[in-house]
Design a protein around this motif. Structure first.
Motif, PDB file in Angstrom:
ATOM      1  N   SER A 153       0.831  -1.208   0.000  1.00  0.00           N
ATOM      2  CA  SER A 153       0.000   0.000   0.000  1.00  0.00           C
ATOM      3  C   SER A 153       0.864   1.255   0.000  1.00  0.00           C
ATOM      4  O   SER A 153       0.610   2.216  -0.735  1.00  0.00           O
ATOM      5  CB  SER A 153      -0.928  -0.011   1.213  1.00  0.00           C
ATOM      6  OG  SER A 153      -1.695   1.172   1.271  1.00  0.00           O
ATOM      7  N   HIS A 154       1.913   1.248   0.826  1.00  0.00           N
ATOM      8  CA  HIS A 154       2.810   2.400   0.896  1.00  0.00           C
ATOM      9  C   HIS A 154       3.525   2.598  -0.441  1.00  0.00           C
ATOM     10  O   HIS A 154       3.670   3.735  -0.921  1.00  0.00           O
ATOM     11  CB  HIS A 154       3.837   2.197   2.007  1.00  0.00           C
ATOM     12  CG  HIS A 154       4.795   3.340   2.158  1.00  0.00           C
ATOM     13  ND1 HIS A 154       4.433   4.554   2.713  1.00  0.00           N
ATOM     14  CD2 HIS A 154       6.110   3.462   1.808  1.00  0.00           C
ATOM     15  CE1 HIS A 154       5.471   5.368   2.701  1.00  0.00           C
ATOM     16  NE2 HIS A 154       6.498   4.733   2.165  1.00  0.00           N
ATOM     17  N   ALA A 155       3.941   1.506  -1.069  1.00  0.00           N
ATOM     18  CA  ALA A 155       4.644   1.597  -2.350  1.00  0.00           C
ATOM     19  C   ALA A 155       3.721   2.117  -3.443  1.00  0.00           C
ATOM     20  O   ALA A 155       4.151   2.849  -4.338  1.00  0.00           O
ATOM     21  CB  ALA A 155       5.204   0.231  -2.737  1.00  0.00           C
ATOM     22  N   ALA A 156       2.425   1.744  -3.371  1.00  0.00           N
ATOM     23  CA  ALA A 156       1.470   2.218  -4.372  1.00  0.00           C
ATOM     24  C   ALA A 156       1.325   3.729  -4.322  1.00  0.00           C
ATOM     25  O   ALA A 156       1.071   4.380  -5.345  1.00  0.00           O
ATOM     26  CB  ALA A 156       0.117   1.558  -4.149  1.00  0.00           C
ATOM     27  N   ASN A 157       1.501   4.295  -3.132  1.00  0.00           N
ATOM     28  CA  ASN A 157       1.415   5.748  -2.980  1.00  0.00           C
ATOM     29  C   ASN A 157       2.755   6.436  -3.219  1.00  0.00           C
ATOM     30  O   ASN A 157       2.845   7.663  -3.139  1.00  0.00           O
ATOM     31  CB  ASN A 157       0.897   6.096  -1.582  1.00  0.00           C
ATOM     32  CG  ASN A 157      -0.534   5.658  -1.374  1.00  0.00           C
ATOM     33  OD1 ASN A 157      -1.343   5.707  -2.295  1.00  0.00           O
ATOM     34  ND2 ASN A 157      -0.854   5.203  -0.169  1.00  0.00           N
ATOM     35  N   ASN A 158       3.793   5.639  -3.479  1.00  0.00           N
ATOM     36  CA  ASN A 158       5.127   6.159  -3.780  1.00  0.00           C
ATOM     37  C   ASN A 158       5.650   5.422  -5.011  1.00  0.00           C
ATOM     38  O   ASN A 158       6.645   4.695  -4.951  1.00  0.00           O
ATOM     39  CB  ASN A 158       6.064   5.969  -2.592  1.00  0.00           C
ATOM     40  CG  ASN A 158       5.643   6.763  -1.370  1.00  0.00           C
ATOM     41  OD1 ASN A 158       6.023   7.909  -1.197  1.00  0.00           O
ATOM     42  ND2 ASN A 158       4.835   6.144  -0.509  1.00  0.00           N
ATOM     43  N   ALA A 159       4.943   5.642  -6.119  1.00  0.00           N
ATOM     44  CA  ALA A 159       5.186   4.845  -7.326  1.00  0.00           C
ATOM     45  C   ALA A 159       6.598   4.981  -7.868  1.00  0.00           C
ATOM     46  O   ALA A 159       7.093   4.078  -8.550  1.00  0.00           O
ATOM     47  CB  ALA A 159       4.177   5.236  -8.407  1.00  0.00           C
ATOM     48  N   ASN A 160       7.277   6.082  -7.577  1.00  0.00           N
ATOM     49  CA  ASN A 160       8.623   6.276  -8.104  1.00  0.00           C
ATOM     50  C   ASN A 160       9.718   5.758  -7.188  1.00  0.00           C
ATOM     51  O   ASN A 160      10.900   5.857  -7.512  1.00  0.00           O
ATOM     52  CB  ASN A 160       8.853   7.765  -8.400  1.00  0.00           C
ATOM     53  CG  ASN A 160       8.018   8.250  -9.574  1.00  0.00           C
ATOM     54  OD1 ASN A 160       7.825   7.518 -10.542  1.00  0.00           O
ATOM     55  ND2 ASN A 160       7.513   9.469  -9.488  1.00  0.00           N
ATOM     56  N   SER A 161       9.341   5.232  -6.032  1.00  0.00           N
ATOM     57  CA  SER A 161      10.323   4.626  -5.142  1.00  0.00           C
ATOM     58  C   SER A 161      10.779   3.295  -5.739  1.00  0.00           C
ATOM     59  O   SER A 161      10.070   2.705  -6.567  1.00  0.00           O
ATOM     60  CB  SER A 161       9.716   4.387  -3.760  1.00  0.00           C
ATOM     61  OG  SER A 161       8.705   3.392  -3.834  1.00  0.00           O
ATOM     62  N   PRO A 162      11.953   2.795  -5.356  1.00  0.00           N
ATOM     63  CA  PRO A 162      12.396   1.496  -5.890  1.00  0.00           C
ATOM     64  C   PRO A 162      11.375   0.384  -5.658  1.00  0.00           C
ATOM     65  O   PRO A 162      11.116  -0.413  -6.565  1.00  0.00           O
ATOM     66  CB  PRO A 162      13.703   1.240  -5.135  1.00  0.00           C
ATOM     67  CG  PRO A 162      14.237   2.599  -4.845  1.00  0.00           C
ATOM     68  CD  PRO A 162      13.016   3.430  -4.537  1.00  0.00           C
ATOM     69  N   LEU A 163      10.775   0.332  -4.453  1.00  0.00           N
ATOM     70  CA  LEU A 163       9.800  -0.724  -4.200  1.00  0.00           C
ATOM     71  C   LEU A 163       8.538  -0.492  -5.034  1.00  0.00           C
ATOM     72  O   LEU A 163       7.937  -1.445  -5.540  1.00  0.00           O
ATOM     73  CB  LEU A 163       9.446  -0.775  -2.709  1.00  0.00           C
ATOM     74  CG  LEU A 163       8.480  -1.889  -2.287  1.00  0.00           C
ATOM     75  CD1 LEU A 163       9.003  -3.260  -2.736  1.00  0.00           C
ATOM     76  CD2 LEU A 163       8.264  -1.884  -0.775  1.00  0.00           C
ATOM     77  N   GLY A 164       8.139   0.765  -5.189  1.00  0.00           N
ATOM     78  CA  GLY A 164       6.991   1.066  -6.032  1.00  0.00           C
ATOM     79  C   GLY A 164       7.226   0.629  -7.458  1.00  0.00           C
ATOM     80  O   GLY A 164       6.341   0.064  -8.113  1.00  0.00           O
TER      81      GLY A 164
END
Length: 308
Positions: A153-164
Motif C-alpha cells: 500500500s505504501h509503495a502504491a502511494n510512492n510509485a517512483n520509489s524502488p519498491l513502487g
C-alpha cells in the motif's frame, strides 16, 4: 415493449459501454451517477432479451491519482478501468444495480472501451469477474500478510520509489494451498512478473557464491533498490534474475503475524510453512493458474476491523 425491439435497440451494445443514467437505486438509496453508468453484463447477455430482460450496471467514476494508478494495474478490484488512462473512467463495483432493458433502449449510449480494442475489452471482462471470484482466505491467515499488505500500500502511494517500481512490474500475486482449513496450512505464493522482466538463466552455471547470496535474506526495500537503482542502469541477465529471487526471499521473510496478532485465537499456528516463488508471466502455466487464487493485497489491507 417487445423483446424484438429491445434486441434490435441493443444489438451493438457491449460490456463496458456507458449509459447516460443519472442515478441508481441501490438498497433503497438513490445514488447519484454524474458520469453515467457502465454496463457490466456480458456482451452476449445484453442482446438476449427473452431470458435476460435486465442489464447489470455499475456506477462510472473518476478517481484521484493515488487510487487510479493501482486500479489501472488491477490492484484495486473495486474499480475497473475502461481505458489505460488514469484520468479516464472506472466502473465502481461497489455500486452495482440492474436496469430493465426496456428502460434504457432510448438512453444515450457511448463506447466506454474503444471499438476494436479487444485487449482492453478482455482485460475489463477479466477484472469484473475477478471481483467475485477472489479466494476467501481464513481470517487467521489474513494476519500473516499484514506487513506485506502495508508495504504494498505504501509503495502504491510512492510509485517512483524502488519498491513502487518493483511492484509495478508485478502482474499479479497468486496463492495456493492444498486445503484452506487452519491450522497447519502450507502456502505457496507466486509473484508473477510481466513478460520479459525475468531473464532466463542457465542455473547449472551458478557459482557457490551466487547461491549463497540468493540464500541470504535482505530487506525488501534494499533488494528493490538494487533492482531499480536511483542512478545508473538496471542489472541485466543473471544479476537481475538473482535479485528477483532475493526479492521473493525477502517477501517470504515478512509473511508472518506480528507478536500481538500471534495472541489472537488460531493465528500463530494457522500456517505451518510458506514458499514464495518469483516467475515470469510467460512461464506461469495453465495448470498453476487453475490451482491458484489471486492474492489481493489491497483487499487484505482493509480486512482488519477498525481500531484493531
Amino acid at each position: 415493449m417487445s423483446d424484438d425491439y429491445r434486441t434490435a435497440a441493443l444489438a451493438d451494445a457491449r460490456q463496458g459501454d456507458l449509459l447516460a443514467v443519472a442515478s441508481l437505486l441501490i438498497g433503497g438509496v438513490e445514488v447519484d451517477c454524474p458520469d453515467g453508468v457502465v454496463i457490466i453484463s456480458q456482451s452476449c447477455d445484453i442482446t438476449n432479451s427473452s431470458e435476460r430482460p435486465n442489464l447489470t450496471v455499475a456506477r462510472a467514476v473518476k478517481l484521484s491519482a493515488d487510487k487510479a494508478r493501482p486500479a489501472l494495474k488491477g490492484r484495486r478490484p473495486r474499480w475497473v478501468a475502461l481505458t489505460d488512462n488514469e484520468n479516464g473512467l472506472f466502473a465502481d463495483l461497489e455500486f452495482i444495480s440492474t436496469l430493465p432493458k426496456s428502460s434504457v433502449v432510448d438512453v444515450m449510449r457511448t463506447d466506454g472501451i474503444a471499438r476494436g480494442d479487444w485487449d482492453q475489452q478482455r482485460k475489463f471482462a477479466v477484472r469484473v469477474g475477478r471481483r467475485f471470484s477472489r479466494i476467501a482466505m481464513p481470517d487467521e491467515v489474513v494476519y500473516w500478510f499484514d506487513e506485506l499488505s502495508s508495504k504494498s500500500s505504501h509503495a502504491a502511494n510512492n510509485a517512483n520509489s524502488p519498491l513502487g517500481r518493483a511492484l509495478d512490474v508485478v502482474s499479479e500475486f497468486r496463492i495456493h494451498s492444498k486445503f484452506w482449513t487452519p491450522p497447519g496450512l502450507d502456502l505457496t505464493v507466486y509473484v508473477i512478473l510481466e513478460t520479459g522482466e525475468l531473464p532466463i538463466v542457465d542455473f547449472s552455471e551458478e557459482s557457490e557464491e551466487t547461491l549463497e547470496t540468493v540464500a541470504r535474506t535482505r530487506d525488501l526495500a534494499t533488494v528493490a533498490g538494487e533492482l531499480f537503482p536511483e542512478r545508473g542502469g538496471r542489472p541485466v541477465g543473471a544479476a537481475r534474475e538473482r535479485l528477483w529471487r532475493e526479492f521473493g526471499r525477502a517477501i517470504e521473510s515478512i509473511v508472518k503475524p506480528s507478536e500481538s496478532d500471534k495472541k489472537r485465537p488460531g493465528v500463530a499456528d494457522a500456517v505451518s510453512g510458506i514458499t514464495v516463488t518469483v516467475v515470469g508471466a510467460n512461464e506461469f502455466t495453465l495448470d498453476q493458474l487453475s490451482h491458484t487464487g489471486e492474492l489481493d493485497l489491497s483487499y487484505l489491507s482493509g480486512a482488519r476491523p477498525a481500531g484493531t
